[in-house]
Design an enzyme around this catalytic site. Structure first.
Site, short mmCIF file in Angstrom:
data_model
loop_
_atom_site.label_atom_id
_atom_site.label_comp_id
_atom_site.label_asym_id
_atom_site.label_seq_id
_atom_site.Cartn_x
_atom_site.Cartn_y
_atom_site.Cartn_z
N CYS A 1 0.82 -1.22 0.00
CA CYS A 1 0.00 0.00 0.00
C CYS A 1 0.85 1.27 0.00
O CYS A 1 2.06 1.22 -0.03
CB CYS A 1 -0.87 0.02 1.25
SG CYS A 1 -1.80 -1.50 1.47
N GLY B 1 -1.56 1.41 -4.72
CA GLY B 1 -2.77 0.69 -4.36
C GLY B 1 -3.99 1.33 -4.97
O GLY B 1 -4.17 2.55 -4.86
#
Ligand code: AMP
Length: 465
Positions: A15, A42
């Protein structure tokens, strides 16, 4: 009792996180812009927490989709009165990872108030820690490592978030870059190996901001100060910024794949610009695997820099042999092989007038399953290329990643248990050349021991140590 490490399952997260503290700044708005810059890390969900808001409660908005889906009217965020904000974009993979409740930042209430957590990375011992907490009665609502950390902080008991974190993080084994806030301070934390990047910047002289990548700072006009050290905890609050070491960091291991593929080319990691590293990877590749050809083309977008470096070094023209449709999402994470193959067709199209009758060097940054390469060789031949020579600006990927990069199980990797000599016949290329580990490290410019290269070497820090 020492926590046992077992090989983790395939639920992981790669992420992007960011967050800062400043007076007189539209922090929720700036965080949203930073998330735009981190979008490549992400695309599954996005979220921002900001505070302290009305009644000292933190404001939170998050949802599934791109930053622009979740915050369609980002200018409205300027109206949110806050001194701090934390943002997150999520890319999950593995079994059962995709669901709205796993979107972040995760905001919870505990006896000292509110707590919000954003996480990039993957914990190796999350199953054990979770089981231990569940045995003590903890109820989990998500599959995230963020919730695990929140439970641990809540149980630690201290009302001082900094102390609570410093106390619990030594129990976490794995790769993490956390940004945590209680509405009073924003705390950034990197694991002792520093697998995942996290950097610090100043905003207009009256505040600080942290982000997974430095490209986020450029977007909001923040000034880069430095990367967080592995094992370092940086605290941003009304006093300014202070920092302390909370984990042993004698053995840094920044993920080499960040340079090869994952990070944005305009970011700097450990002071090295990602684009320039990729160009150097391409140059080294041309030296190691020269070939008689007419043109060099890169697989857009991540391989353009390496392809230009290859062309420069080889003295060949760089040509745009492939065009990428920028409105198509990721093909890499489609659930079935057929869908992944179709995805390549929609995403990448050859420029026939350029490749027709030419001996083409096709440069890609990596081969994982081989889906892209196999498909692209066919596409290039169909467009009339007389020869297609595949050049890869990294070594063969032989193992999965347990530290937050989406690489499938080893058995699905084209180079798993297969000699490199067989790769041309499997991909259909006239020749294939992978960059050696030695040259890859040389191009990155950091000592080999300071890079996590486990997916190439099978030498997994924390697991094999
Ligand atoms: P594959 O088609 O499975 O061989 O994947 C290789 C292609 O996907 C290359 O073009 C890479 O640029 C890209 N790629 C490599 N690693 C990743 C990753 N972790 N997530 C998404 N794409 C990736």
């Amino acid at each position: 009792m020492d926590d046992e490490i077992i090989l983790p399952g395939r639920l992981s997260e790669a992420c992007g996180v960011c967050g800062g503290f400043a007076d007189d700044q539209p922090l929720a708005f700036l965080t949203c812009f930073s998330l735009y810059a981190l979008q490549h890390r992400g695309q599954e969900s996005a979220g921002i927490v900001a505070g302290p808001g009305e009644g000292r409660k933190m404001w939170l908005k998050k949802g599934m989709g791109l930053v622009s889906d979740v915050f369609p009217d980002s200018a409205d965020l300027k109206g949110i009165v806050c001194r701090l904000a934390v943002g997150h974009v999520r890319y999950s993979y593995g079994e059962g990872g995709r669901s709205p409740e796993n979107s972040q930042p995760l905001k919870l209430r505990y006896r000292h108030g509110e707590l919000a957590v954003a996480h990039n990375g993957h914990l190796l011992n999350s199953a054990e820690l979770r089981e231990e907490l569940e045995r003590q009665g903890a109820i989990f609502q998500t599959d995230t490592d963020s919730e695990l950390l929140a439970h641990m902080v809540a149980r630690q008991g201290s009302s001082n978030l900094e102390e609570a974190l410093a106390d619990v993080v030594p129990r976490l084994k794995g790769a993490f870059a956390f940004i945590v806030t209680d509405g009073h301070k924003v705390i950034g934390l990197r694991d002792g190996y520093g697998f995942r990047p996290l950097s610090l910047a100043s905003i207009d002289g009256d505040g600080y901001f942290m982000a997974s990548e430095t490209c986020a700072f450029d977007t909001i006009g923040a000034r880069f100060i430095r990367d967080l050290e592995p094992g370092e905890m940086v605290v941003l609050d009304e006093e300014g910024m202070h920092s302390r070491r909370v984990l042993d960091n004698s053995c840094p291991k920044l993920c080499v794949f960040e340079y090869i593929y994952f990070a944005r080319p305009d970011s700097n990691l450990q002071g090295r610009n990602v684009h320039l590293v990729r160009r150097e990877l391409g140059r080294q590749l041309a030296r190691e695997h020269p070939v008689k050809a007419d043109i060099v083309s890169g697989v857009p977008d991540s391989s353009i820099a390496a392809a230009s470096g290859f062309a420069e070094e080889a003295g060949l023209p760089y040509e745009m042999g492939l065009v990428k449709n920028r409105y198509i999402g990721r093909t890499f994470i489609k659930p079935t092989q057929k869908m992944r193959e179709e995805g390549v067709d929609i995403k990448l199209n050859p420029v026939r007038k350029i490749v027709e009758g030419k001996r083409v060097v096709l440069v890609d940054d990596s081969i994982v399953r081989g889906t892209t390469s196999v498909k692209l060789i066919k596409i290039m031949r169909r467009a009339g290329a007389s020869e297609v020579h595949l050049r890869i600006s990294s070594p063969p990927v032989k193992g999965s990643c347990f530290y937050g990069i989406d690489i499938p199980d080893a058995r699905d990797l084209i180079a798993y248990n297969r000699p490199v000599e067989e790769i041309p016949s499997v991909t259909g290329a006239d020749s294939v050349g992978y960059l050696s580990m030695e040259r890859t490290v040389e191009a990155v410019g950091l000592p080999a021991v300071e890079l996590c290269r486990a997916c190439f070497t099978g030498d997994y820090p924390l697991i094999n140590d």
